[in-house]
Design a protein around this motif. Sequence first.
Motif, PDB file in Angstrom:
ATOM      1  N   SER A  57      -7.822   3.015  -1.987  1.00 31.71           N
ATOM      2  CA  SER A  57      -7.152   4.061  -1.038  1.00 31.71           C
ATOM      3  C   SER A  57      -8.118   3.942   0.179  1.00 31.71           C
ATOM      4  CB  SER A  57      -7.643   5.416  -1.775  1.00 31.71           C
ATOM      5  OG  SER A  57      -8.983   5.736  -2.006  1.00 31.71           O
TER       6      SER A  57
ATOM      7  N   ARG B 253      -4.836  -2.394  -3.280  1.00 33.82           N
ATOM      8  CA  ARG B 253      -4.281  -0.730  -3.379  1.00 33.82           C
ATOM      9  C   ARG B 253      -5.494   0.128  -3.242  1.00 33.82           C
ATOM     10  NH1 ARG B 253       0.262   0.288  -3.764  1.00 33.82           N
ATOM     11  NH2 ARG B 253       0.232   2.384  -4.676  1.00 33.82           N
TER      12      ARG B 253
ATOM     13  N   PRO C 136       6.135   8.589 -10.666  1.00 32.80           N
ATOM     14  CA  PRO C 136       4.807   8.100  -9.978  1.00 32.80           C
ATOM     15  C   PRO C 136       3.846   7.680 -11.133  1.00 32.80           C
ATOM     16  CG  PRO C 136       5.620   9.800  -8.448  1.00 32.80           C
ATOM     17  CD  PRO C 136       6.430  10.031  -9.805  1.00 32.80           C
TER      18      PRO C 136
ATOM     19  N   ARG D  35      -7.283   3.377   8.360  1.00 32.42           N
ATOM     20  CA  ARG D  35      -5.790   3.135   8.360  1.00 32.42           C
ATOM     21  C   ARG D  35      -5.322   2.535   9.780  1.00 32.42           C
ATOM     22  NH1 ARG D  35      -5.969   8.774   6.329  1.00 32.42           N
ATOM     23  NH2 ARG D  35      -5.206   8.729   4.201  1.00 32.42           N
TER      24      ARG D  35
ATOM     25  N   ARG E 260       0.890  -1.088  -0.044  1.00 35.01           N
ATOM     26  CA  ARG E 260      -0.012  -0.111   0.042  1.00 35.01           C
ATOM     27  C   ARG E 260       0.765   1.120  -0.142  1.00 35.01           C
ATOM     28  NH1 ARG E 260      -5.102  -0.145   0.682  1.00 35.01           N
ATOM     29  NH2 ARG E 260      -5.585   1.875   1.551  1.00 35.01           N
ATOM     30  N   ALA E 261       2.232   1.185  -0.378  1.00 38.82           N
ATOM     31  CA  ALA E 261       2.879   2.252  -0.391  1.00 38.82           C
ATOM     32  C   ALA E 261       2.481   3.365  -1.582  1.00 38.82           C
ATOM     33  CB  ALA E 261       4.419   1.833  -0.630  1.00 38.82           C
ATOM     34  N   SER E 262       2.702   4.620  -1.450  1.00 40.37           N
ATOM     35  CA  SER E 262       2.104   5.057  -2.566  1.00 40.37           C
ATOM     36  C   SER E 262       2.907   5.284  -3.732  1.00 40.37           C
ATOM     37  CB  SER E 262       2.260   6.793  -1.993  1.00 40.37           C
ATOM     38  OG  SER E 262       3.749   7.201  -1.692  1.00 40.37           O
ATOM     39  N   TRP E 263       2.637   5.823  -4.803  1.00 35.15           N
ATOM     40  CA  TRP E 263       3.406   5.798  -6.013  1.00 35.15           C
ATOM     41  C   TRP E 263       4.446   6.721  -5.922  1.00 35.15           C
ATOM     42  CZ3 TRP E 263       2.396   1.441  -8.354  1.00 35.15           C
ATOM     43  CH2 TRP E 263       0.637   1.174  -8.398  1.00 35.15           C
ATOM     44  N   THR E 264       4.333   7.744  -5.226  1.00 32.40           N
ATOM     45  CA  THR E 264       5.793   8.518  -4.612  1.00 32.40           C
ATOM     46  C   THR E 264       6.623   7.787  -3.988  1.00 32.40           C
ATOM     47  OG1 THR E 264       4.245  10.379  -4.818  1.00 32.40           O
ATOM     48  CG2 THR E 264       6.438  10.763  -3.833  1.00 32.40           C
ATOM     49  N   GLN E 265       6.314   7.245  -3.107  1.00 34.98           N
ATOM     50  CA  GLN E 265       7.263   6.484  -2.239  1.00 34.98           C
ATOM     51  C   GLN E 265       7.998   4.938  -3.310  1.00 34.98           C
ATOM     52  OE1 GLN E 265       4.466   5.306   0.815  1.00 34.98           O
ATOM     53  NE2 GLN E 265       5.414   6.077   2.383  1.00 34.98           N
TER      54      GLN E 265
ATOM     55  N   ALA F 130       2.032   4.181 -12.080  1.00 29.95           N
ATOM     56  CA  ALA F 130       0.584   3.890 -11.894  1.00 29.95           C
ATOM     57  C   ALA F 130       0.123   3.598 -13.314  1.00 29.95           C
ATOM     58  CB  ALA F 130      -0.193   5.268 -11.624  1.00 29.95           C
TER      59      ALA F 130
END
Length: 345
Positions: free
Chosen positions: A202, A200, A38, A218, A24-29, A42
């Motif tokens: 949100s 994934r 990112p 969360r 579940r890490a963000s695309w930025t991470q 995606a």
Amino acid sequence: MRTGESVLGEADLSLIHALQIAPRASWTQLSAVLGASPDTLARRWEHLTAGGYAWSSMLAARRGTDAMLYAWIELECAAGDAEATATEVSRDPCTLGVHQVTGDADLVLLVACPDLYALDGYLAGRVRRLPGVLRSRTQVVTRLHNRPYRSRIEQLTPGQVRLLSGITGDDRRPRARGGTGPNLTELDHRLVAELAGDARRSAAELARQCGTSESTVRRRLDVLAAGGALHHHCLPAPRFSGRPVWAMVTTDVPPLEVPETVAALARLRETRLVTSVTGPHNLAVALWLRTVDELHDVTAALVRAAPALRIAGTALSLRTHKIGAQVLGPDGRRVHHVRPEAPPY
């Protein structure tokens, strides 16, 4: 497919490997680790999932505080009925593996039930009433020696793996073992049902779907992950993974030699699931192979790695119909998922 060559590119496999570690890490991470923007990540993931080439899913490992009960079920079917029966049982939420195989059985199922009573109800009320089923044999899994849906793509460097583990906290997070763990609430089961098709989704989308707040979503997901209450699997569709051939190997191991044998088997790249089982043979090992020919070499490797082990039988999958909650089509691509059933409250 004649060979185990993957039709997925290195960038695809790197992304899948990254999502196995940090689902579940963000695309930025992920971008900071994988070296792609990112937006590129995606788009690549959208291409893989929309085409049925890969998926990310979460399933409950527990019901309440108790671990789920697993079993292998072998089905003998009337002539010509195996495929229709496989399609039918693939619709059942409790089937986490449906393989059409060679050997004495026509189908091998991996099922997960809350307890023995539920397993008996599934066998008596469902399996034995299917028109195409002539006989069934069940081996209860007495111990699951590794987590299901494990994959060994090993595409990323050790440094990248460490960075991703740091994002998730997996390098320092204690995990519950045995029968202990967080008590799954009604909300937890609703979250898992939503995440079975796409891990994934949100927190905002999950909150809207489940009628709660993003912070609650969360918090509950963190609690469940820390307690080992979730099975996450991010996998390439096997036919496109470089290891398209599923095999089951049944073995005999002296009871006192089981721990050492299991540790040796788990180190082999081809092993996916190692289970102690009831019945005439006490260990069942599921494998993913590059080719049919590789089965000979791998069984020899099993014996070399664990000299106490004796091979009792082997079966190869002619077609895999279901993995976890994901149903696969005739071409090997994911078609849809089966939503888990929430327990009554």
